[in-house]
Design a protein around this motif. Structure first.
Motif, mmCIF file in Angstrom:
data_model
loop_
_atom_site.group_PDB
_atom_site.id
_atom_site.type_symbol
_atom_site.label_atom_id
_atom_site.label_comp_id
_atom_site.label_asym_id
_atom_site.label_seq_id
_atom_site.Cartn_x
_atom_site.Cartn_y
_atom_site.Cartn_z
ATOM 1 N N LEU A 248 0.833 -1.210 0.000
ATOM 2 C CA LEU A 248 0.000 0.000 0.000
ATOM 3 C C LEU A 248 0.867 1.259 0.000
ATOM 4 O O LEU A 248 0.618 2.203 -0.764
ATOM 5 C CB LEU A 248 -0.905 0.013 1.243
ATOM 6 C CG LEU A 248 -2.281 -0.622 1.133
ATOM 7 C CD1 LEU A 248 -3.026 -0.490 2.458
ATOM 8 C CD2 LEU A 248 -3.095 -0.006 0.009
ATOM 9 N N ILE A 249 1.874 1.275 0.862
ATOM 10 C CA ILE A 249 2.774 2.428 0.946
ATOM 11 C C ILE A 249 3.507 2.642 -0.374
ATOM 12 O O ILE A 249 3.628 3.769 -0.877
ATOM 13 C CB ILE A 249 3.781 2.240 2.102
ATOM 14 C CG1 ILE A 249 3.055 2.267 3.436
ATOM 15 C CG2 ILE A 249 4.866 3.318 2.058
ATOM 16 C CD1 ILE A 249 3.916 1.900 4.621
ATOM 17 N N SER A 250 3.990 1.532 -0.954
ATOM 18 C CA SER A 250 4.711 1.606 -2.222
ATOM 19 C C SER A 250 3.831 2.189 -3.317
ATOM 20 O O SER A 250 4.259 3.026 -4.106
ATOM 21 C CB SER A 250 5.200 0.209 -2.617
ATOM 22 O OG SER A 250 5.795 0.227 -3.891
ATOM 23 N N ARG A 251 2.590 1.766 -3.357
ATOM 24 C CA ARG A 251 1.671 2.267 -4.388
ATOM 25 C C ARG A 251 1.373 3.750 -4.187
ATOM 26 O O ARG A 251 1.255 4.499 -5.154
ATOM 27 C CB ARG A 251 0.381 1.451 -4.360
ATOM 28 C CG ARG A 251 0.580 0.016 -4.825
ATOM 29 C CD ARG A 251 -0.700 -0.656 -5.194
ATOM 30 N NE ARG A 251 -0.440 -1.983 -5.743
ATOM 31 C CZ ARG A 251 -1.298 -2.656 -6.495
ATOM 32 N NH1 ARG A 251 -2.461 -2.131 -6.804
ATOM 33 N NH2 ARG A 251 -0.997 -3.855 -6.955
ATOM 34 N N LYS A 252 1.216 4.149 -2.922
ATOM 35 C CA LYS A 252 0.925 5.551 -2.654
ATOM 36 C C LYS A 252 2.113 6.438 -3.059
ATOM 37 O O LYS A 252 1.933 7.533 -3.581
ATOM 38 C CB LYS A 252 0.583 5.738 -1.171
ATOM 39 C CG LYS A 252 -0.801 5.219 -0.803
ATOM 40 C CD LYS A 252 -1.153 5.535 0.634
ATOM 41 C CE LYS A 252 -2.547 5.057 0.966
ATOM 42 N NZ LYS A 252 -3.595 5.712 0.161
ATOM 43 N N ILE A 253 3.325 5.951 -2.783
ATOM 44 C CA ILE A 253 4.531 6.692 -3.171
ATOM 45 C C ILE A 253 4.599 6.834 -4.688
ATOM 46 O O ILE A 253 4.903 7.898 -5.234
ATOM 47 C CB ILE A 253 5.801 5.978 -2.634
ATOM 48 C CG1 ILE A 253 5.855 6.085 -1.121
ATOM 49 C CG2 ILE A 253 7.060 6.576 -3.267
ATOM 50 C CD1 ILE A 253 6.969 5.284 -0.491
ATOM 51 N N THR A 254 4.290 5.740 -5.397
ATOM 52 C CA THR A 254 4.309 5.751 -6.862
ATOM 53 C C THR A 254 3.288 6.741 -7.413
ATOM 54 O O THR A 254 3.575 7.525 -8.337
ATOM 55 C CB THR A 254 4.014 4.343 -7.413
ATOM 56 O OG1 THR A 254 5.004 3.436 -6.927
ATOM 57 C CG2 THR A 254 4.032 4.348 -8.932
ATOM 58 N N ILE A 255 2.074 6.694 -6.838
ATOM 59 C CA ILE A 255 1.008 7.592 -7.292
ATOM 60 C C ILE A 255 1.392 9.052 -7.036
ATOM 61 O O ILE A 255 1.181 9.925 -7.892
ATOM 62 C CB ILE A 255 -0.322 7.254 -6.575
ATOM 63 C CG1 ILE A 255 -0.840 5.879 -7.057
ATOM 64 C CG2 ILE A 255 -1.369 8.331 -6.831
ATOM 65 C CD1 ILE A 255 -2.026 5.374 -6.276
ATOM 66 N N LYS A 256 1.978 9.310 -5.876
ATOM 67 C CA LYS A 256 2.377 10.672 -5.530
ATOM 68 C C LYS A 256 3.470 11.159 -6.474
ATOM 69 O O LYS A 256 3.452 12.324 -6.929
ATOM 70 C CB LYS A 256 2.867 10.709 -4.080
ATOM 71 C CG LYS A 256 3.111 12.118 -3.565
ATOM 72 C CD LYS A 256 3.445 12.109 -2.093
ATOM 73 C CE LYS A 256 3.639 13.532 -1.575
ATOM 74 N NZ LYS A 256 3.935 13.567 -0.133
ATOM 75 N N ARG A 257 4.427 10.276 -6.811
ATOM 76 C CA ARG A 257 5.511 10.643 -7.725
ATOM 77 C C ARG A 257 4.939 10.961 -9.100
ATOM 78 O O ARG A 257 5.353 11.932 -9.765
ATOM 79 C CB ARG A 257 6.515 9.488 -7.809
ATOM 80 C CG ARG A 257 7.761 9.837 -8.658
ATOM 81 C CD ARG A 257 8.667 8.641 -8.814
ATOM 82 N NE ARG A 257 9.120 8.151 -7.525
ATOM 83 C CZ ARG A 257 8.982 6.900 -7.123
ATOM 84 N NH1 ARG A 257 8.349 6.012 -7.893
ATOM 85 N NH2 ARG A 257 9.437 6.493 -5.940
ATOM 86 N N GLN A 258 4.004 10.125 -9.548
ATOM 87 C CA GLN A 258 3.388 10.337 -10.864
ATOM 88 C C GLN A 258 2.631 11.654 -10.905
ATOM 89 O O GLN A 258 2.673 12.373 -11.912
ATOM 90 C CB GLN A 258 2.461 9.183 -11.198
ATOM 91 C CG GLN A 258 3.200 7.864 -11.476
ATOM 92 C CD GLN A 258 2.258 6.680 -11.628
ATOM 93 O OE1 GLN A 258 1.079 6.761 -11.247
ATOM 94 N NE2 GLN A 258 2.768 5.591 -12.171
ATOM 95 N N ASP A 259 1.956 11.984 -9.816
ATOM 96 C CA ASP A 259 1.207 13.236 -9.750
ATOM 97 C C ASP A 259 2.169 14.427 -9.810
ATOM 98 O O ASP A 259 1.859 15.465 -10.445
ATOM 99 C CB ASP A 259 0.380 13.313 -8.459
ATOM 100 C CG ASP A 259 -0.809 12.354 -8.495
ATOM 101 O OD1 ASP A 259 -1.179 11.911 -9.606
ATOM 102 O OD2 ASP A 259 -1.357 12.033 -7.413
#
Length: 263
Positions: A248-259
């Protein structure tokens, strides 16, 4: 003059309503020996046996253990009224315990009402939490003000007895039993739903200073007593949950980076 009558174990059992098995057990532990044994080893009882059994059953009715009954019968000169006083106190304590157990059962039944089959371990943890409620509250009161982490734990500990937590835990255990992977969309969605619910409710309890402390990872954390706050998950399941949280944390970090990249 009353004639002495002898009874076989079957006759004695029928006369008294006590099973032959129980009479044999009483004989084996020396609580009620037959008046005699025949040459073939068969037990025989008499009128004195009836009087002795009557005493045993009265004391058993008063909830004395077989061991206590045996000790009492060895000392017939002791003051029976004192035995009644101590037994009354013991039964009052037992009554309180029974009431506490009934309250716990009622709480559990209320918690799981309307839910699908709830995992056995989850139910045992719930009952354990209710059984140790006072000690848990004492631990929470002692540590809740140490830091924001302990404030959070003092709140989340209450979820152990909450219907949503029981439902969430049972469903997660079912996912694990079905062999789902930590990155399975259904597992992640289920976990995120609980995290979101807890976040929304916990944030209302935190002031700005506490929120900053949490964001900056400041303050100590007293590891909760593992006996008072056991997990409904076993060691393997705990490792699975760690992987789910990491995902979950990894996905949130990825989404935040993409944003950030888009902006």
């Amino acid at each position: 003059m009353r004639l002495e009558k002898k009874y076989s174990i079957g006759e004695f059992a029928k006369l008294t309503g006590i099973t032959e098995r129980t009479l044999r057990h009483y004989d084996q532990i020396g609580l009620l020996k037959p008046s005699e044994y025949t040459e073939h080893g068969h037990r025989k009882y008499n009128n004195q046996s009836l009087a002795e059994l009557q005493k045993i059953l009265v004391l058993k009715f008063l909830d004395l253990s077989l061991e206590d009954i045996s000790e009492y019968l060895k000392q017939p000169e002791q003051d029976f009224s004192k035995t009644l006083v101590s037994q009354a106190k013991m039964l009052e304590e037992k009554q309180k315990q029974i009431e506490k157990v009934l309250q716990a059962i009622a709480h559990v039944q209320s918690t799981i009402a309307g839910l699908e089959a709830v995992d056995q371990d989850s139910l045992l943890v719930l009952i354990h939490a209710l059984k140790n409620e006072e000690a848990r509250k004492s631990w929470i009161n002692e540590h809740a003000d140490d830091s924001v982490y302990n404030k959070l734990h003092s709140y989340t500990a209450q979820l152990d007895t909450d219907k949503d937590m029981a439902k969430w835990t049972s469903k997660m255990k079912r996912f694990i039993q079905e062999g789902k992977a930590p990155n399975d969309p259904e597992v992640l969605q289920h976990t995120e739903a609980m995290v979101s619910m807890m976040k929304d409710e916990v944030e209302l309890l935190l002031d700005d200073e506490a929120k900053n402390e949490l964001v900056n990872n400041e303050g100590c954390f007293a590891e909760p007593n593992p006996y008072l706050f056991p997990s409904a998950f076993n060691q393997e399941e705990e490792k699975f949950m760690e992987k789910v949280i990491e995902e979950l944390i990894s996905r949130k970090i990825t989404i935040k980076r993409q944003d950030n990249e888009k902006s």
